[in-house]
Motif scaffolding. Structure first.
Motif, mmCIF file in Angstrom:
data_model
loop_
_atom_site.group_PDB
_atom_site.id
_atom_site.type_symbol
_atom_site.label_atom_id
_atom_site.label_comp_id
_atom_site.label_asym_id
_atom_site.label_seq_id
_atom_site.Cartn_x
_atom_site.Cartn_y
_atom_site.Cartn_z
ATOM 1 N N THR A 1 -5.366 -3.211 9.270
ATOM 2 C CA THR A 1 -5.177 -3.753 7.925
ATOM 3 C C THR A 1 -6.260 -4.770 7.593
ATOM 4 O O THR A 1 -6.819 -4.744 6.491
ATOM 5 C CB THR A 1 -3.768 -4.355 7.781
ATOM 6 N N TYR A 2 -6.577 -5.678 8.513
ATOM 7 C CA TYR A 2 -7.681 -6.619 8.283
ATOM 8 C C TYR A 2 -8.969 -5.886 7.950
ATOM 9 O O TYR A 2 -9.733 -6.280 7.083
ATOM 10 C CB TYR A 2 -7.920 -7.510 9.505
ATOM 11 N N MET B 1 0.871 -5.015 3.986
ATOM 12 C CA MET B 1 0.184 -4.942 2.697
ATOM 13 C C MET B 1 1.161 -4.442 1.641
ATOM 14 O O MET B 1 1.953 -3.534 1.906
ATOM 15 C CB MET B 1 -1.004 -3.990 2.793
ATOM 16 N N CYS C 1 -1.362 2.653 3.527
ATOM 17 C CA CYS C 1 -2.425 2.763 4.534
ATOM 18 C C CYS C 1 -2.936 4.191 4.679
ATOM 19 O O CYS C 1 -3.925 4.424 5.368
ATOM 20 C CB CYS C 1 -1.966 2.229 5.880
ATOM 21 N N GLN D 1 3.558 -0.056 -0.134
ATOM 22 C CA GLN D 1 3.404 -1.053 0.909
ATOM 23 C C GLN D 1 3.236 -0.382 2.251
ATOM 24 O O GLN D 1 3.474 0.815 2.396
ATOM 25 C CB GLN D 1 4.581 -2.018 0.947
ATOM 26 N N CYS D 2 2.820 -1.154 3.227
ATOM 27 C CA CYS D 2 2.766 -0.721 4.616
ATOM 28 C C CYS D 2 3.534 -1.762 5.417
ATOM 29 O O CYS D 2 3.231 -2.951 5.335
ATOM 30 C CB CYS D 2 1.317 -0.618 5.105
ATOM 31 N N TRP E 1 -8.145 0.733 1.301
ATOM 32 C CA TRP E 1 -6.822 1.262 0.984
ATOM 33 C C TRP E 1 -6.424 0.910 -0.438
ATOM 34 O O TRP E 1 -5.849 1.727 -1.157
ATOM 35 C CB TRP E 1 -5.780 0.737 1.952
ATOM 36 N N LEU E 2 -6.741 -0.313 -0.852
ATOM 37 C CA LEU E 2 -6.427 -0.727 -2.225
ATOM 38 C C LEU E 2 -7.208 0.112 -3.234
ATOM 39 O O LEU E 2 -6.649 0.574 -4.226
ATOM 40 C CB LEU E 2 -6.723 -2.211 -2.420
ATOM 41 N N ALA F 1 -2.837 -6.781 -4.961
ATOM 42 C CA ALA F 1 -2.381 -6.510 -3.597
ATOM 43 C C ALA F 1 -2.102 -7.834 -2.914
ATOM 44 O O ALA F 1 -2.690 -8.858 -3.247
ATOM 45 C CB ALA F 1 -3.439 -5.742 -2.823
ATOM 46 N N HIS G 1 -9.449 -2.599 6.899
ATOM 47 C CA HIS G 1 -9.491 -1.538 5.893
ATOM 48 C C HIS G 1 -8.733 -1.803 4.598
ATOM 49 O O HIS G 1 -8.715 -0.941 3.724
ATOM 50 C CB HIS G 1 -8.946 -0.234 6.498
ATOM 51 N N TRP G 2 -8.126 -2.967 4.427
ATOM 52 C CA TRP G 2 -7.245 -3.163 3.281
ATOM 53 C C TRP G 2 -7.956 -2.927 1.948
ATOM 54 O O TRP G 2 -7.369 -2.379 1.016
ATOM 55 C CB TRP G 2 -6.575 -4.541 3.307
ATOM 56 N N ILE H 1 -1.816 -9.193 1.079
ATOM 57 C CA ILE H 1 -2.043 -8.850 2.477
ATOM 58 C C ILE H 1 -1.299 -9.843 3.359
ATOM 59 O O ILE H 1 -1.437 -11.055 3.174
ATOM 60 C CB ILE H 1 -3.555 -8.894 2.802
#
Length: 84
Positions: A55-56, A10, A39, A21-22, A62-63, A76, A58-59, A78
């Protein structure tokens, strides 16, 4: 998913540049604690497979958190490494 194609999970941007970023520096970390990426520590040391699932799931949250900290965030991306 090939590790060579997927390192960044991300990325968040302001109007001019990447501001967070992560990536593999987070999910492959061996030291304890949070690296301070977007994250919020959820992917820290988790390994790629679990980090992808995180990531799928919680993105969006997080954003929202990142934008609350830095209102200049406007976008963002992903899994940017999956596009050719």
């Amino acid at each position: 998913m090939s590790r060579s194609r997927l390192t960044t999970l991300m990325v968040v941007y302001d109007a001019d540049s990447i501001v967070g970023q992560c990536d593999n520096r987070c999910y492959d970390a061996v030291s304890p604690g949070c690296c301070g990426c977007v994250c919020g520590g959820a992917n820290h040391g988790a390994g790629q497979r679990r980090a992808v699932r995180n990531t799928y799931k919680h993105w969006g949250r997080w954003l929202d958190r990142a934008a609350g900290i830095n209102p200049a965030i406007v976008a963002a991306d992903i899994f940017p490494g999956l596009r050719s």
